[in-house]
Design a protein around this motif. Sequence first.
Motif, PDB file in Angstrom:
ATOM      1  N   SER A  22      -3.203  -2.347  30.657  1.00 21.92           N
ATOM      2  CA  SER A  22      -2.797  -1.574  29.494  1.00 21.92           C
ATOM      3  C   SER A  22      -3.850  -0.558  29.080  1.00 21.92           C
ATOM      4  N   LEU A  23      -3.369   0.508  28.472  1.00 24.07           N
ATOM      5  CA  LEU A  23      -4.270   1.471  27.843  1.00 24.07           C
ATOM      6  C   LEU A  23      -4.897   0.874  26.583  1.00 24.07           C
ATOM      7  N   SER A  24      -4.311  -0.209  26.070  1.00 27.25           N
ATOM      8  CA  SER A  24      -4.749  -0.806  24.808  1.00 27.25           C
ATOM      9  C   SER A  24      -5.738  -1.961  24.967  1.00 27.25           C
ATOM     10  N   PHE A  25      -5.894  -2.480  26.177  1.00 22.93           N
ATOM     11  CA  PHE A  25      -6.783  -3.613  26.412  1.00 22.93           C
ATOM     12  C   PHE A  25      -7.889  -3.186  27.370  1.00 22.93           C
ATOM     13  N   GLU A  26      -9.095  -3.620  27.090  1.00 20.25           N
ATOM     14  CA  GLU A  26     -10.208  -3.284  27.976  1.00 20.25           C
ATOM     15  C   GLU A  26     -10.065  -3.960  29.329  1.00 20.25           C
ATOM     16  N   GLU A  27      -9.645  -5.204  29.329  1.00 15.77           N
ATOM     17  CA  GLU A  27      -9.525  -5.987  30.554  1.00 15.77           C
ATOM     18  C   GLU A  27      -8.058  -6.101  30.969  1.00 15.77           C
ATOM     19  N   PRO A  28      -7.773  -6.035  32.266  1.00 19.26           N
ATOM     20  CA  PRO A  28      -6.393  -6.247  32.717  1.00 19.26           C
ATOM     21  C   PRO A  28      -5.995  -7.712  32.597  1.00 19.26           C
ATOM     22  N   GLY A  29      -4.694  -7.945  32.534  1.00 22.43           N
ATOM     23  CA  GLY A  29      -4.212  -9.316  32.597  1.00 22.43           C
ATOM     24  C   GLY A  29      -3.714  -9.911  31.299  1.00 22.43           C
ATOM     25  N   ALA A  30      -3.455  -9.092  30.278  1.00 21.26           N
ATOM     26  CA  ALA A  30      -2.896  -9.657  29.043  1.00 21.26           C
ATOM     27  C   ALA A  30      -1.593 -10.394  29.350  1.00 21.26           C
ATOM     28  N   VAL A  31      -0.846  -9.892  30.330  1.00 21.43           N
ATOM     29  CA  VAL A  31       0.328 -10.587  30.866  1.00 21.43           C
ATOM     30  C   VAL A  31       0.189 -10.588  32.381  1.00 21.43           C
ATOM     31  N   VAL A  32       0.336 -11.773  32.960  1.00 19.82           N
ATOM     32  CA  VAL A  32       0.194 -11.944  34.401  1.00 19.82           C
ATOM     33  C   VAL A  32       1.392 -12.728  34.922  1.00 19.82           C
ATOM     34  N   VAL A  33       1.959 -12.249  36.027  1.00 14.86           N
ATOM     35  CA  VAL A  33       3.019 -12.962  36.728  1.00 14.86           C
ATOM     36  C   VAL A  33       2.489 -13.268  38.119  1.00 14.86           C
ATOM     37  N   SER A  34       2.443 -14.552  38.459  1.00 18.01           N
ATOM     38  CA  SER A  34       1.845 -14.964  39.729  1.00 18.01           C
ATOM     39  C   SER A  34       2.814 -15.816  40.529  1.00 18.01           C
ATOM     40  N   GLN A  35       2.739 -15.656  41.841  1.00 16.35           N
ATOM     41  CA  GLN A  35       3.554 -16.483  42.715  1.00 16.35           C
ATOM     42  C   GLN A  35       2.835 -17.800  42.960  1.00 16.35           C
ATOM     43  N   VAL A  36       3.601 -18.880  42.863  1.00 17.18           N
ATOM     44  CA  VAL A  36       3.083 -20.217  43.121  1.00 17.18           C
ATOM     45  C   VAL A  36       4.076 -20.881  44.069  1.00 17.18           C
TER      46      VAL A  36
END
Length: 138
Positions: free
Chosen positions: A73-87
């Motif tokens: 996001s342009l609003s968060f310094e770090e990526p990953g506020a929402v993450v979708v991962s394959q398990v």
Amino acid sequence: MKIDYDRFGAPDLRGRTLADFLINVEADLKIVEGDEVVYSERSFPVAELARELNQWMEEAGEVPPEDGFCFQSLSFEEPGAVVVSQVGSGWIVGSSLEPGKITRILAWTDLRVTISDFIDKVRRDLVGIGLDPRIIDK
């Protein structure tokens, strides 16, 4: 699993660029699994999230993608506020801001429906406040 929000609006929107719209259309976001809140954030850039999820799903189509989704996001310094991962053969949703909290494993078809419902709600709410819903299309 559900991606939901309330208090949708753009009270700080001043400019007319795409970036202005994406970071200033906000809502109080919640990712919930049953009765458990996996992640919540006030004043979250939901239009930007909808746009990024929409692109990710369009690139994948009906076939599960090879890569997961990490919201940058342009609003968060770090990526990953929402993450979708394959398990394994399924998918989980969580946030790097709430490590250890994840949804149950979802089939790709169920995840697509959940994400599509979220995107559709953002589109309707954009129209409701007088903005063009195409801002979430790439």
